[in-house]
Design a protein around this motif. Structure first.
Motif, PDB file in Angstrom:
ATOM      1  N   THR A  20      33.272  41.801   6.544  1.00 14.50           N
ATOM      2  CA  THR A  20      32.491  41.982   7.761  1.00 14.50           C
ATOM      3  C   THR A  20      32.124  40.595   8.304  1.00 14.50           C
ATOM      4  O   THR A  20      32.121  39.605   7.568  1.00 14.50           O
ATOM      5  CB  THR A  20      31.232  42.820   7.500  1.00 14.50           C
ATOM      6  OG1 THR A  20      30.563  42.316   6.339  1.00 14.50           O
ATOM      7  CG2 THR A  20      31.597  44.282   7.277  1.00 14.50           C
ATOM      8  N   TYR A  21      31.816  40.537   9.577  1.00 15.73           N
ATOM      9  CA  TYR A  21      31.720  39.261  10.304  1.00 15.73           C
ATOM     10  C   TYR A  21      30.725  38.297   9.671  1.00 15.73           C
ATOM     11  O   TYR A  21      31.058  37.148   9.356  1.00 15.73           O
ATOM     12  CB  TYR A  21      31.341  39.570  11.752  1.00 15.73           C
ATOM     13  CG  TYR A  21      31.405  38.406  12.719  1.00 15.73           C
ATOM     14  CD1 TYR A  21      32.346  37.401  12.603  1.00 15.73           C
ATOM     15  CD2 TYR A  21      30.516  38.351  13.800  1.00 15.73           C
ATOM     16  CE1 TYR A  21      32.411  36.354  13.523  1.00 15.73           C
ATOM     17  CE2 TYR A  21      30.573  37.322  14.731  1.00 15.73           C
ATOM     18  CZ  TYR A  21      31.515  36.319  14.579  1.00 15.73           C
ATOM     19  OH  TYR A  21      31.567  35.293  15.488  1.00 15.73           O
ATOM     20  N   LEU A  34      27.871  42.336  16.505  1.00 16.96           N
ATOM     21  CA  LEU A  34      29.111  42.080  15.776  1.00 16.96           C
ATOM     22  C   LEU A  34      28.932  41.866  14.279  1.00 16.96           C
ATOM     23  O   LEU A  34      29.870  42.088  13.501  1.00 16.96           O
ATOM     24  CB  LEU A  34      29.810  40.842  16.357  1.00 16.96           C
ATOM     25  CG  LEU A  34      30.269  40.889  17.813  1.00 16.96           C
ATOM     26  CD1 LEU A  34      30.833  39.526  18.215  1.00 16.96           C
ATOM     27  CD2 LEU A  34      31.315  41.983  18.033  1.00 16.96           C
ATOM     28  N   MET A  53      30.228  44.345  11.659  1.00 16.93           N
ATOM     29  CA  MET A  53      31.510  44.983  11.937  1.00 16.93           C
ATOM     30  C   MET A  53      32.611  44.395  11.070  1.00 16.93           C
ATOM     31  O   MET A  53      32.565  43.226  10.693  1.00 16.93           O
ATOM     32  CB  MET A  53      31.868  44.817  13.422  1.00 16.93           C
ATOM     33  CG  MET A  53      31.020  45.650  14.363  1.00 16.93           C
ATOM     34  SD  MET A  53      31.291  45.233  16.114  1.00 16.93           S
ATOM     35  CE  MET A  53      33.067  45.515  16.270  1.00 16.93           C
ATOM     36  N   ALA A  69      38.476  42.740  11.723  1.00 13.18           N
ATOM     37  CA  ALA A  69      39.535  43.092  12.675  1.00 13.18           C
ATOM     38  C   ALA A  69      38.936  43.678  13.947  1.00 13.18           C
ATOM     39  O   ALA A  69      39.424  43.426  15.059  1.00 13.18           O
ATOM     40  CB  ALA A  69      40.502  44.087  12.036  1.00 13.18           C
ATOM     41  N   GLU A  70      37.862  44.454  13.794  1.00 12.17           N
ATOM     42  CA  GLU A  70      37.193  45.028  14.966  1.00 12.17           C
ATOM     43  C   GLU A  70      36.466  43.949  15.758  1.00 12.17           C
ATOM     44  O   GLU A  70      36.357  44.033  16.984  1.00 12.17           O
ATOM     45  CB  GLU A  70      36.222  46.117  14.510  1.00 12.17           C
ATOM     46  CG  GLU A  70      36.931  47.305  13.859  1.00 12.17           C
ATOM     47  CD  GLU A  70      35.960  48.266  13.191  1.00 12.17           C
ATOM     48  OE1 GLU A  70      34.775  47.889  13.010  1.00 12.17           O
ATOM     49  OE2 GLU A  70      36.388  49.376  12.830  1.00 12.17           O
ATOM     50  N   TYR A  83      37.515  40.775  16.064  1.00 10.78           N
ATOM     51  CA  TYR A  83      38.549  40.097  16.852  1.00 10.78           C
ATOM     52  C   TYR A  83      38.886  40.908  18.107  1.00 10.78           C
ATOM     53  O   TYR A  83      39.001  40.355  19.204  1.00 10.78           O
ATOM     54  CB  TYR A  83      39.819  39.906  16.015  1.00 10.78           C
ATOM     55  CG  TYR A  83      39.687  38.974  14.836  1.00 10.78           C
ATOM     56  CD1 TYR A  83      38.818  37.891  14.862  1.00 10.78           C
ATOM     57  CD2 TYR A  83      40.449  39.167  13.679  1.00 10.78           C
ATOM     58  CE1 TYR A  83      38.711  37.032  13.781  1.00 10.78           C
ATOM     59  CE2 TYR A  83      40.345  38.315  12.590  1.00 10.78           C
ATOM     60  CZ  TYR A  83      39.473  37.244  12.645  1.00 10.78           C
ATOM     61  OH  TYR A  83      39.358  36.395  11.567  1.00 10.78           O
ATOM     62  N   SER A  84      39.041  42.218  17.961  1.00  9.13           N
ATOM     63  CA  SER A  84      39.383  43.071  19.103  1.00  9.13           C
ATOM     64  C   SER A  84      38.262  43.097  20.127  1.00  9.13           C
ATOM     65  O   SER A  84      38.506  43.016  21.339  1.00  9.13           O
ATOM     66  CB  SER A  84      39.674  44.496  18.624  1.00  9.13           C
ATOM     67  OG  SER A  84      40.793  44.525  17.775  1.00  9.13           O
ATOM     68  N   SER A  85      37.016  43.201  19.639  1.00  2.00           N
ATOM     69  CA  SER A  85      35.869  43.268  20.542  1.00  2.00           C
ATOM     70  C   SER A  85      35.742  41.994  21.368  1.00  2.00           C
ATOM     71  O   SER A  85      35.514  42.044  22.585  1.00  2.00           O
ATOM     72  CB  SER A  85      34.586  43.517  19.743  1.00  2.00           C
ATOM     73  OG  SER A  85      33.451  43.511  20.586  1.00  2.00           O
ATOM     74  N   ASN A  89      38.534  41.806  23.975  1.00  2.00           N
ATOM     75  CA  ASN A  89      38.291  42.738  25.085  1.00  2.00           C
ATOM     76  C   ASN A  89      37.203  42.228  26.010  1.00  2.00           C
ATOM     77  O   ASN A  89      37.298  42.391  27.245  1.00  2.00           O
ATOM     78  CB  ASN A  89      37.925  44.113  24.533  1.00  2.00           C
ATOM     79  CG  ASN A  89      39.096  44.811  23.874  1.00  2.00           C
ATOM     80  OD1 ASN A  89      40.254  44.519  24.179  1.00  2.00           O
ATOM     81  ND2 ASN A  89      38.812  45.733  22.962  1.00  2.00           N
ATOM     82  N   TYR A 148      40.441  50.569   6.389  1.00  2.00           N
ATOM     83  CA  TYR A 148      41.233  49.354   6.371  1.00  2.00           C
ATOM     84  C   TYR A 148      41.417  48.963   4.906  1.00  2.00           C
ATOM     85  O   TYR A 148      40.526  49.175   4.079  1.00  2.00           O
ATOM     86  CB  TYR A 148      40.506  48.230   7.098  1.00  2.00           C
ATOM     87  CG  TYR A 148      40.437  48.369   8.603  1.00  2.00           C
ATOM     88  CD1 TYR A 148      41.488  47.961   9.413  1.00  2.00           C
ATOM     89  CD2 TYR A 148      39.302  48.891   9.216  1.00  2.00           C
ATOM     90  CE1 TYR A 148      41.420  48.063  10.785  1.00  2.00           C
ATOM     91  CE2 TYR A 148      39.214  48.998  10.601  1.00  2.00           C
ATOM     92  CZ  TYR A 148      40.274  48.580  11.374  1.00  2.00           C
ATOM     93  OH  TYR A 148      40.204  48.684  12.734  1.00  2.00           O
ATOM     94  N   ASN A 182      38.556  46.956   3.728  1.00  2.00           N
ATOM     95  CA  ASN A 182      37.206  47.440   4.013  1.00  2.00           C
ATOM     96  C   ASN A 182      36.869  48.666   3.179  1.00  2.00           C
ATOM     97  O   ASN A 182      36.157  49.560   3.616  1.00  2.00           O
ATOM     98  CB  ASN A 182      37.090  47.775   5.508  1.00  2.00           C
ATOM     99  CG  ASN A 182      35.651  47.856   5.971  1.00  2.00           C
ATOM    100  OD1 ASN A 182      34.794  47.140   5.454  1.00  2.00           O
ATOM    101  ND2 ASN A 182      35.377  48.720   6.929  1.00  2.00           N
TER     102      ASN A 182
END
Length: 629
Positions: free
Chosen positions: A254-255, A299, A302, A305-306, A308-310, A313, A500, A503
């Motif tokens: 997680t971040y 963040l 999270m 990988a989520e 990076y996507s967030s 976006n 994941y 995860n």
């Protein structure tokens, strides 16, 4: 404290004077602007010489002999006869707030100074001696507690152990006085002695019970004095680091946990370099990773990988808003970097603050991606979780070392081995230990630290006599077994949930909190210090019963993306989980997520918050002075 001092002298301004530790208490929770907003004109260091200011002085200090002596010096020394002059004092009046209980002998010293007595307007025990890490995490700031209380010295230095436990209790008790809560205390019980236990095991295993009993005595005294509620109002679970020997070493994805693991972050200060607009040397910058940053709060827990996507976006969303960016042909696929962010800030000045925050997290996430790729941590992390969950065996681990060991970081090797040994007890004998050391390429000292340190963290590393009788020893750890490896941990979210590969791991703290909340936490393994006096607040009632006491402390009421604050206050009883010997960032995340899921106000406390390299260093400190048992 600051709001209670209302004097017209000095134009309603006041001076705040702090010592070394109370400075840290304040800075862990407040910004300087928060303090100045309370009418403070200047913050002074108690230990330094200060100029007279015709304003009232607010002293927030520890009741130590050194701090008491400094206060007396401000008012002419022990008897008030020397110093800044007989008619003129440093300050117009004094308001003294102690972070903890004032000893009787210290009170007598204060009373013996007539100049201080004349100026004194307030003398109060504030009982606030813990540091906040975030809105659900506090520490007593005893970073060496694990090394002392888990090491062999605990047996021969019992006075030092008692002194350390009392120091922790002294600070932990102020959490409950601040929250106006009286806890039902449960603790991790010690196991019966076993063959092969390291020296001092009995003392080591008794530490959670000792700390819990001492804490109960202290809080009961405060209860009798009317400073705490008459009945139990919350739950406290006391653990030590032996309760989960995997969580300190496994790579968490997680971040926040990954950032503190792979990047140098001091406290909450992240320092980094960014390209210079003029094209010269990179500029050094620093940023605070704190809860005032809404993007960080959103963040931090999270999966990476989520994250990076967030972030990607969000960058595309801002590009889409920028007519200038489109006109310049930047498009939606332009790389998210410092130069692109600067262009967007020029094009969208109304979003300057949001874009500046986004730039910070673009930088941090990029640094994490670079670090994970450079060390092939994705493969290492998957193998760690496969081993912990029983999906792979020592054979797979050693095959990975044979293929990739030469490129692996030394710390990553030790962490991978620690994850295996902590979940597969009794797998080593002397020969296998030497073989594994050679296969992994770590030194004899590293292997000794790993084996002896994990043993003192409650792991049965070496096989005991007769454990594998009749089994022929092999390079891959004893007699070959048939069938799949046995899972040693539950998967996060259960078997049916999509996952994941990186995860799946869940620290045991989540299981213990959920079990306590459901009333199924073993009374044999986690006994009470004292049975609850009210049957309505027993373990099976904890989740549903409303909190009966509330303080004005707003520490745990900050806005939180995990549902830990804001308008929907938790309905269940407050729960504090305290870990002796250091907690992890992953365990911090559990306090946030389960607070929301269980609708309980959950606070994680510890002697310190550590990153994996701190726990590896602790393994070395746990090595016996002679030999490597």
């Amino acid at each position: 404290m600051l709001g209670s001092v209302q004097e017209t002298t000095g134009g309603s301004w006041k001076v705040l004077i702090v010592d070394k530790f109370t400075t840290r208490i304040l800075s862990s929770t407040l910004r300087m602007s928060d303090i100045l907003d309370c009418g403070v004109s200047v913050v002074e260091d108690l230990t330094r010489a200060r100029e007279p200011i015709q304003q009232p002085a607010v002293y927030f200090i520890q009741p130590t002999p050194e701090s008491i002596s400094r206060v007396l010096d401000d008012f002419g020394g022990p008897e008030g006869k020397v110093g800044v002059g007989k008619s003129k004092s440093l300050y117009t009046s004094a308001h003294i707030f102690f972070s903890n209980k004032l000893p009787a002998e210290a009170m007598e010293k204060l009373k013996a100074n007539p100049r201080l007595i004349k100026a004194l307007k307030t003398l109060k025990e504030l009982n606030l001696e813990f540091l906040t890490v975030d809105s659900r995490t506090m520490i007593t700031d005893h970073p060496d507690a694990g090394a002392l209380l888990l090491g062999d010295a605990c047996e021969r230095e019992k006075t030092a152990v008692t002194r350390q436990v009392d120091a922790i209790v002294s600070r932990l008790s102020t959490l409950f006085t601040s929250l106006k809560e009286f806890p039902i205390i449960r603790y991790k019980g010690g196991k019966a002695p076993e063959p092969g236990d390291p020296p001092g095991q009995a003392v080591r295993a008794s530490v959670p019970q000792l700390l819990s009993a001492r804490l109960y005595e202290r809080l009961a005294g405060l209860q009798r004095a009317g400073q705490l509620p008459a009945k139990e109002t919350c739950d406290l679970l006391v653990l030590d680091r032996t309760y989960d020997a995997v969580a300190p070493f496994i790579h968490e994805w997680t971040y926040e946990a990954l950032a503190y693991d792979l990047v140098s972050i001091e406290g909450n200060v992240y320092r980094y370099e960014t390209e210079n607009q003029a094209g010269g040397k990179p500029e050094s910058r620093e940023a605070l990773l704190e809860e005032s940053d809404e993007l960080w709060v959103e963040l931090r827990h999270m999966f990476i990988a989520e994250v990076y996507s967030s972030i990607a976006n969000r960058f595309k969303d801002f590009q889409a808003k920028s007519k200038v960016a489109r006109a310049q042909g930047t498009g939606l696929d332009k790389k998210a970097d410092a130069a692109s962010i600067r262009q967007l800030i020029v094009a969208l000045p109304q979003y300057r603050e949001q874009l500046s925050r986004l730039a910070l997290h673009i930088q941090l996430s990029s640094e994490l991606k670079t670090a994970t790729n450079a060390r092939s941590l994705t493969e290492v992390g998957e193998l760690e979780q496969d081993l912990v969950l029983g999906d792979k065996s020592s054979k797979d681990m050693l095959a990975y070392f044979a293929e990739h060991g030469a490129q692996m970081d030394g710390y990553d090797k030790m962490r991978l081995l620690a994850c295996y040994l902590a979940t597969h007890p009794g797998k080593l004998d002397i020969n296998k230990r030497l073989q594994w050391q050679k296969a992994t390429g770590i030194s004899g000292e590293d292997m000794a630290a790993l084996c002896s340190g994990l043993t003192r963290m409650g792991v049965r590393v070496m096989e005991t006599a007769g454990a594998e009788a009749g089994g022929k020893s092999s390079f891959f750890g004893g007699k070959k077994k048939t069938g799949p490896a046995t899972a040693t941990r539950k998967k996060k979210g259960g078997d049916d949930e999509e996952e994941y590969a990186l995860n799946r791991f869940q620290a045991l703290m989540a299981d213990h909190i959920e079990d306590l909340n459901a009333g199924r936490l073993s009374l044999e393994e986690f006994p009470y210090v004292r049975q609850p006096t009210d049957p309505e607040v027993g373990p099976e009632k904890s989740a549903a019963s409303a909190r009966t006491a509330r303080s004005g402390l707003n520490w745990t009421r900050r806005r939180d993306a995990d549902g830990a604050g804001g308008s929907g206050a938790p309905a269940g009883r407050r729960l504090v989980v305290f870990v002796i010997g250091g907690a992890t960032r992953g365990e911090m995340r559990i306090a946030h997520t389960l607070s929301s899921q269980l609708n309980r106000d959950i606070i994680l406390g510890s002697t310190s918050i550590n990153v994996p390299i701190n726990f590896i260093d602790m393994l070395y400190s746990l090595m016996p002075e002679h030999g490597d048992a």
